[in-house]
Design a protein around this motif. Sequence first.
Motif, PDB file in Angstrom:
ATOM      1  N   MET A 424       0.762  -1.251   0.085  1.00 17.73           N
ATOM      2  CA  MET A 424       0.076  -0.108  -0.067  1.00 17.73           C
ATOM      3  C   MET A 424       0.769   1.218  -0.088  1.00 17.73           C
ATOM      4  N   LEU A 490     -11.711   0.139  -8.039  1.00 14.82           N
ATOM      5  CA  LEU A 490     -11.996   0.945  -6.741  1.00 14.82           C
ATOM      6  C   LEU A 490     -10.677   1.836  -6.728  1.00 14.82           C
ATOM      7  N   VAL A 491      -9.765   1.779  -7.442  1.00 10.75           N
ATOM      8  CA  VAL A 491      -8.558   2.501  -7.501  1.00 10.75           C
ATOM      9  C   VAL A 491      -9.251   4.105  -7.581  1.00 10.75           C
ATOM     10  N   VAL A 493     -11.752   5.443  -6.417  1.00  8.20           N
ATOM     11  CA  VAL A 493     -12.087   5.831  -5.082  1.00  8.20           C
ATOM     12  C   VAL A 493     -10.864   6.394  -4.321  1.00  8.20           C
ATOM     13  N   TRP A 494      -9.985   5.179  -4.110  1.00  9.01           N
ATOM     14  CA  TRP A 494      -8.729   5.563  -3.342  1.00  9.01           C
ATOM     15  C   TRP A 494      -7.767   4.505  -3.872  1.00  9.01           C
ATOM     16  N   GLU A 495      -6.635   4.703  -4.269  1.00  8.93           N
ATOM     17  CA  GLU A 495      -5.801   3.956  -5.110  1.00  8.93           C
ATOM     18  C   GLU A 495      -5.391   2.852  -4.027  1.00  8.93           C
ATOM     19  N   LEU A 497      -7.139   1.164  -1.953  1.00  7.97           N
ATOM     20  CA  LEU A 497      -8.214   0.279  -1.571  1.00  7.97           C
ATOM     21  C   LEU A 497      -8.143  -1.078  -1.934  1.00  7.97           C
ATOM     22  N   PRO A 498      -8.171  -1.495  -3.172  1.00  7.35           N
ATOM     23  CA  PRO A 498      -8.155  -2.701  -3.820  1.00  7.35           C
ATOM     24  C   PRO A 498      -7.080  -3.727  -2.860  1.00  7.35           C
ATOM     25  N   THR A 499      -6.040  -3.233  -3.076  1.00 11.68           N
ATOM     26  CA  THR A 499      -4.755  -3.851  -2.175  1.00 11.68           C
ATOM     27  C   THR A 499      -5.083  -4.151  -0.616  1.00 11.68           C
ATOM     28  N   LEU A 500      -5.801  -3.134  -0.047  1.00 15.19           N
ATOM     29  CA  LEU A 500      -6.206  -3.166   1.354  1.00 15.19           C
ATOM     30  C   LEU A 500      -7.343  -4.304   1.395  1.00 15.19           C
ATOM     31  N   LEU A 501      -8.374  -4.583   0.603  1.00 14.34           N
ATOM     32  CA  LEU A 501      -9.065  -5.373   0.532  1.00 14.34           C
ATOM     33  C   LEU A 501      -8.437  -6.736   0.404  1.00 14.34           C
TER      34      LEU A 501
END
Length: 578
Positions: A424, A490-491, A493-495, A497-501
């Motif tokens: 992230m 979702l990048v 929305v916030w870059e 975010l996909p990696t966090l999920l």
Amino acid sequence: MVQNFDKIFNSIGQCGRYQIFLYFLLGLVAFISGWLNLVIIFVAGNQDHWCRIPELANYSFADQKTIAIPAIVGGSYSHCKKYDFNYTVYSVEEILSWNRSSGNEVINSTDVVECGKDGWTYDTTWWLSTIVEQFDLVCKREWIVAITTTVFMTGMLVGCVGFGALADKFGRHKVLLLNLALHFAFGLAAAFSPNVLIFAMLRFLCGMAAGGGYTTAFVLIMELNGPKHRTKLGIWVQGFFGLGFTTLPGLAYFIRNHVTLQIVIASPCLLLLSYYWLIPESPRWLMTQGRYEEAERIARKFARLNRRSVSKKIKLTEGTMISDDNKKDKDKDTANILDLLRTPNIRRQTFCVVFIWLVNSLVYYGLSFSSGSFGDNIYLNIFLGGLVELPAYVVTMLLLDRFGRRVILISFMVAGGAACLGCMPLLPHKTSPVLLSIAMFGKFCISASFAIIYLWTAEIYPTVVRTVGVGSGSMAARFGGLLAPQVALLVKVWEPLPTLLFGILSIMAGLLALLLPETLNRQLPETLEEGEKLGRISSLSDTSDKIMMKASPPSKTSLDEEEGEMVPENRIMGELPS
């Protein structure tokens, strides 16, 4: 309870020369699946594009952008807008001579408009043609690219469950051949799609064939080999898929026309239809259907080609598969997908398996589809993303028979989730070697866990619902696969975010594996009753059983010369010589 079919392999060969031959043939199905699953990366490649200006057709790409395309933040150019120049008033040479950095008054006063009816010009540096160029899937139609991937994964979802059920009902052999034929026909047709709607429909059908074919081939591999080598064989099936993934960028590098590439990928399935003569039906499945003579004939063929001596008096009977107090095994007539939910332990296993498959697929495809964004050379980056899978499978094979399925899967999924979270802070630095290294480690871990859950699922479910069980897990994986391209959006929305999920879900799924039974060194369950009993075995009883086995003297046995195992003499299938 009498001995199940696993004992027969002690006489016909656990994994003899004939099974190895069949293994490589079935591995080719997984190899081609690796091509088909990820070819969309190149068929729908993200070509650089900008508004087409007919008056500039003879100029270089760089000059076209300089003359007619508005610059955007970061030194790039707009993909969807152009300057509304009147080329009858200003010549191209005059516009090209202007220095925009000085703030030319004409340019500053010129309106910016959308591309319009003239369409787009596409950069052919990496691709000569893609469906993006063919159907203009850019700007307001860009979302359709992600939909084509989602549609393919939806087809795989339907195929895994639908063809899995057909394989349990009509046999593995017939369903495998059907899927190979459909894969060839629909893959070839997709290459010549006249519009994106028909392309999406054909990709859905290709997904069905790929999902059903891969699942059926995997189950056949598990059922044609004995328990002694099942771990290694089951894991390396994923290795064939990884080899397909690894070789695909090289194939796409030399075949940059998407039509030709799709034809080349579909064509091998025509040759694989020769499996009608080369691949036998699963004798284990035949016996669950009461077709003992056919099963016996195949068992004898295994023994003969494996150079094993088998008595002519061998008779496979109903007693080989069922208990003495239940001579009529009703499972073979009534078992279906609903049996995955009827009893408490199998139901709990099913919920856990489904979630683990879904998360594995979501993270696997999420990382696979984004591999090309780390660095400048998409072919090299995707090659590395596939190459890292191969050592993952080797390491997994070395660890599974030593430490079991549960602890290894948990370790890989938690480590893979941690790697995603570690990416992230580095996401703004797309070409960072540190980011690429962490992402590849995450891909390593999730590839290993994906291979383990495939093998583990096949060992948990009994024979009568094994294909539909693996198919249901694979169906959940397709949900993950079809969600992956949507999660990637979702990048915007916030870059991070996909990696966090990806990271959070991977850790959760790993911990959920604590609820599944360990299957190391256990015979495959045959009936629903045996499958339910497996679910009630706790870690403590696993340990107790091992201690008792070491402490208790073996019963009267004979030594299997080839496998070096102790095998009971009173075999149900007949008096087989050691």
